[in-house]
Motif scaffolding. Structure first.
Motif, PDB file in Angstrom:
ATOM      1  N   ASN A 103      32.335 -52.604  15.083  1.00  0.00           N
ATOM      2  CA  ASN A 103      32.322 -52.819  16.771  1.00  0.00           C
ATOM      3  C   ASN A 103      31.610 -54.007  17.186  1.00  0.00           C
ATOM      4  OD1 ASN A 103      31.482 -49.503  16.396  1.00  0.00           O
ATOM      5  ND2 ASN A 103      33.731 -50.120  16.952  1.00  0.00           N
ATOM      6  N   ASP A 104      31.208 -54.786  16.413  1.00  0.00           N
ATOM      7  CA  ASP A 104      30.598 -56.334  16.679  1.00  0.00           C
ATOM      8  C   ASP A 104      29.713 -55.821  17.804  1.00  0.00           C
ATOM      9  OD1 ASP A 104      30.027 -58.803  16.405  1.00  0.00           O
ATOM     10  OD2 ASP A 104      31.664 -59.503  17.692  1.00  0.00           O
ATOM     11  N   ALA A 105      28.751 -54.771  17.620  1.00  0.00           N
ATOM     12  CA  ALA A 105      27.929 -54.285  18.688  1.00  0.00           C
ATOM     13  C   ALA A 105      26.754 -55.781  18.896  1.00  0.00           C
ATOM     14  CB  ALA A 105      27.208 -53.005  18.625  1.00  0.00           C
ATOM     15  N   ASN A 106      26.419 -55.892  20.160  1.00  0.00           N
ATOM     16  CA  ASN A 106      25.502 -56.902  20.092  1.00  0.00           C
ATOM     17  C   ASN A 106      24.192 -56.498  20.750  1.00  0.00           C
ATOM     18  OD1 ASN A 106      26.649 -56.611  22.901  1.00  0.00           O
ATOM     19  ND2 ASN A 106      27.444 -58.638  23.053  1.00  0.00           N
ATOM     20  N   MET A 107      24.079 -55.105  20.841  1.00  0.00           N
ATOM     21  CA  MET A 107      22.803 -54.272  21.458  1.00  0.00           C
ATOM     22  C   MET A 107      22.919 -53.325  20.746  1.00  0.00           C
ATOM     23  SD  MET A 107      22.259 -55.212  25.443  1.00  0.00           S
ATOM     24  CE  MET A 107      20.480 -54.688  25.292  1.00  0.00           C
ATOM     25  N   LEU A 108      21.650 -52.713  20.489  1.00  0.00           N
ATOM     26  CA  LEU A 108      21.270 -51.393  19.692  1.00  0.00           C
ATOM     27  C   LEU A 108      20.348 -50.421  20.901  1.00  0.00           C
ATOM     28  CD1 LEU A 108      20.922 -49.333  17.375  1.00  0.00           C
ATOM     29  CD2 LEU A 108      19.084 -50.761  16.736  1.00  0.00           C
ATOM     30  N   SER A 109      20.559 -49.174  20.911  1.00  0.00           N
ATOM     31  CA  SER A 109      19.774 -48.439  21.608  1.00  0.00           C
ATOM     32  C   SER A 109      19.453 -47.241  20.963  1.00  0.00           C
ATOM     33  CB  SER A 109      20.703 -47.832  23.007  1.00  0.00           C
ATOM     34  OG  SER A 109      19.804 -46.783  23.778  1.00  0.00           O
ATOM     35  N   ILE A 110      17.792 -47.144  21.038  1.00  0.00           N
ATOM     36  CA  ILE A 110      17.154 -45.851  20.280  1.00  0.00           C
ATOM     37  C   ILE A 110      16.500 -44.851  21.095  1.00  0.00           C
ATOM     38  CG2 ILE A 110      15.566 -45.534  18.355  1.00  0.00           C
ATOM     39  CD1 ILE A 110      16.112 -48.362  17.393  1.00  0.00           C
ATOM     40  N   GLY A 111      16.694 -43.710  20.817  1.00  0.00           N
ATOM     41  CA  GLY A 111      15.950 -42.512  21.826  1.00  0.00           C
ATOM     42  C   GLY A 111      14.502 -42.404  21.010  1.00  0.00           C
ATOM     43  N   ALA A 112      13.627 -42.677  21.761  1.00  0.00           N
ATOM     44  CA  ALA A 112      12.228 -42.640  21.597  1.00  0.00           C
ATOM     45  C   ALA A 112      11.657 -41.295  21.152  1.00  0.00           C
ATOM     46  CB  ALA A 112      11.272 -43.418  22.214  1.00  0.00           C
ATOM     47  N   ARG A 113      12.362 -40.477  22.013  1.00  0.00           N
ATOM     48  CA  ARG A 113      12.129 -38.709  21.801  1.00  0.00           C
ATOM     49  C   ARG A 113      12.889 -38.114  20.610  1.00  0.00           C
ATOM     50  NH1 ARG A 113      11.537 -38.393  28.196  1.00  0.00           N
ATOM     51  NH2 ARG A 113       9.139 -38.944  28.243  1.00  0.00           N
ATOM     52  N   VAL A 114      13.840 -39.046  20.005  1.00  0.00           N
ATOM     53  CA  VAL A 114      14.833 -38.413  19.019  1.00  0.00           C
ATOM     54  C   VAL A 114      14.340 -38.657  17.752  1.00  0.00           C
ATOM     55  CG1 VAL A 114      17.188 -38.662  18.588  1.00  0.00           C
ATOM     56  CG2 VAL A 114      16.710 -38.653  20.914  1.00  0.00           C
ATOM     57  N   VAL A 115      14.192 -40.080  17.461  1.00  0.00           N
ATOM     58  CA  VAL A 115      13.538 -40.628  15.940  1.00  0.00           C
ATOM     59  C   VAL A 115      12.291 -41.038  16.120  1.00  0.00           C
ATOM     60  CG1 VAL A 115      15.941 -41.014  15.660  1.00  0.00           C
ATOM     61  CG2 VAL A 115      14.405 -42.934  16.205  1.00  0.00           C
ATOM     62  N   GLY A 116      11.838 -40.781  14.871  1.00  0.00           N
ATOM     63  CA  GLY A 116      10.218 -41.274  14.457  1.00  0.00           C
ATOM     64  C   GLY A 116      10.239 -42.711  14.363  1.00  0.00           C
ATOM     65  N   GLU A 117       8.932 -43.157  14.219  1.00  0.00           N
ATOM     66  CA  GLU A 117       8.977 -44.993  14.092  1.00  0.00           C
ATOM     67  C   GLU A 117       9.514 -45.364  12.680  1.00  0.00           C
ATOM     68  OE1 GLU A 117       5.322 -47.979  13.096  1.00  0.00           O
ATOM     69  OE2 GLU A 117       5.038 -46.362  14.825  1.00  0.00           O
ATOM     70  N   GLY A 118       9.373 -44.488  11.514  1.00  0.00           N
ATOM     71  CA  GLY A 118      10.033 -44.611  10.330  1.00  0.00           C
ATOM     72  C   GLY A 118      11.493 -44.803  10.313  1.00  0.00           C
ATOM     73  N   GLN A 119      12.151 -43.779  10.878  1.00  0.00           N
ATOM     74  CA  GLN A 119      13.419 -43.790  10.981  1.00  0.00           C
ATOM     75  C   GLN A 119      14.019 -45.031  12.138  1.00  0.00           C
ATOM     76  OE1 GLN A 119      15.490 -39.990  11.378  1.00  0.00           O
ATOM     77  NE2 GLN A 119      17.192 -40.830  11.562  1.00  0.00           N
ATOM     78  N   ALA A 120      13.334 -45.208  12.815  1.00  0.00           N
ATOM     79  CA  ALA A 120      13.652 -46.375  13.883  1.00  0.00           C
ATOM     80  C   ALA A 120      13.724 -47.523  13.215  1.00  0.00           C
ATOM     81  CB  ALA A 120      12.645 -46.310  15.062  1.00  0.00           C
ATOM     82  N   LEU A 121      12.723 -47.928  12.436  1.00  0.00           N
ATOM     83  CA  LEU A 121      12.748 -49.009  11.700  1.00  0.00           C
ATOM     84  C   LEU A 121      13.702 -49.388  10.681  1.00  0.00           C
ATOM     85  CD1 LEU A 121       8.719 -49.593  11.079  1.00  0.00           C
ATOM     86  CD2 LEU A 121      10.320 -50.477  13.138  1.00  0.00           C
ATOM     87  N   ASP A 122      14.172 -48.197  10.178  1.00  0.00           N
ATOM     88  CA  ASP A 122      15.320 -48.313   9.104  1.00  0.00           C
ATOM     89  C   ASP A 122      16.598 -48.634  10.144  1.00  0.00           C
ATOM     90  OD1 ASP A 122      13.842 -47.620   7.141  1.00  0.00           O
ATOM     91  OD2 ASP A 122      14.462 -45.366   7.092  1.00  0.00           O
ATOM     92  N   ILE A 123      16.568 -47.663  11.059  1.00  0.00           N
ATOM     93  CA  ILE A 123      17.831 -47.992  11.931  1.00  0.00           C
ATOM     94  C   ILE A 123      18.075 -49.669  12.365  1.00  0.00           C
ATOM     95  CG2 ILE A 123      18.905 -47.638  14.253  1.00  0.00           C
ATOM     96  CD1 ILE A 123      17.616 -44.765  13.810  1.00  0.00           C
ATOM     97  N   VAL A 124      16.911 -50.114  12.933  1.00  0.00           N
ATOM     98  CA  VAL A 124      16.780 -51.617  13.323  1.00  0.00           C
ATOM     99  C   VAL A 124      17.159 -52.560  12.220  1.00  0.00           C
ATOM    100  CG1 VAL A 124      15.183 -53.196  13.926  1.00  0.00           C
ATOM    101  CG2 VAL A 124      15.220 -51.042  15.340  1.00  0.00           C
ATOM    102  N   ASP A 125      16.665 -52.107  10.916  1.00  0.00           N
ATOM    103  CA  ASP A 125      16.952 -53.087   9.591  1.00  0.00           C
ATOM    104  C   ASP A 125      18.344 -53.059   9.456  1.00  0.00           C
ATOM    105  OD1 ASP A 125      14.227 -53.779   9.590  1.00  0.00           O
ATOM    106  OD2 ASP A 125      13.860 -52.189   8.091  1.00  0.00           O
ATOM    107  N   ALA A 126      18.982 -51.650   9.475  1.00  0.00           N
ATOM    108  CA  ALA A 126      20.324 -51.606   9.276  1.00  0.00           C
ATOM    109  C   ALA A 126      21.296 -52.677  10.261  1.00  0.00           C
ATOM    110  CB  ALA A 126      20.888 -50.185   9.347  1.00  0.00           C
TER     111      ALA A 126
END
Length: 149
Positions: A103-126
């Motif tokens: 989708n050539d996304a240029n922004m990522l949104s994450i729910g801080a009440r949905v995922v923990g820090e470790g998973q969030a960092l994996d999401i960001v890296d991907a």
């Protein structure tokens, strides 16, 4: 990957700690982080933070953006109102990689009440290590962009 290694981060009050952890993480990987806040946990409105970050990406000032709120949904909806923005909310690394590749996304949104820090960092890296594949996906991205008329 994007050539512009300048990335904007923003959130509402619910996601300050996770946003700051992400900022530290990506700065350690060579990204220039533009953190536009907020800095206090006083209640604030996610639409203004999502749109402010989206405007920085749409203008080309930043190559990508990461935004956060409680679920990631509301701030993502606000960001997507800015022409030229393709933002997806992700709770897993596979989805984060696919929104970049397909989708050539240029922004990522994450729910801080949905995922923990470790998973969030994996999401960001991907998200940050994936690149747009083009081809048949470019046709579909063009169709998305034409809907902004």
């Amino acid at each position: 990957m994007t050539a512009n290694k300048r990335i904007v981060l923003s959130s509402d009050h619910a996601a300050i700690d996770l946003r700051q952890a992400i900022a530290t993480h990506i700065a350690a990987h060579g990204w220039e982080v533009v953190d536009i806040g907020p800095t206090t946990t006083q209640s604030t409105h996610y639409p203004k933070h999502g749109k402010a970050a989206a405007r920085m990406v749409a203008s080309g000032d930043c190559g990508l953006g990461i935004i956060l709120c409680g679920t990631g949904q509301g701030i993502m909806m606000a960001a997507n109102k800015v022409p030229g923005i393709r933002c997806g909310v992700c709770s897993d690394a596979f989805s984060a990689r696919m929104i970049r590749q397909h989708n050539d996304a240029n922004m990522l949104s994450i729910g801080a009440r949905v995922v923990g820090e470790g998973q969030a960092l994996d999401i960001v890296d991907a998200f940050l290590t994936a690149g747009f594949e083009g081809g048949r996906h470019a046709t579909r991205v063009d169709m998305i962009e034409s809907a902004e008329d």
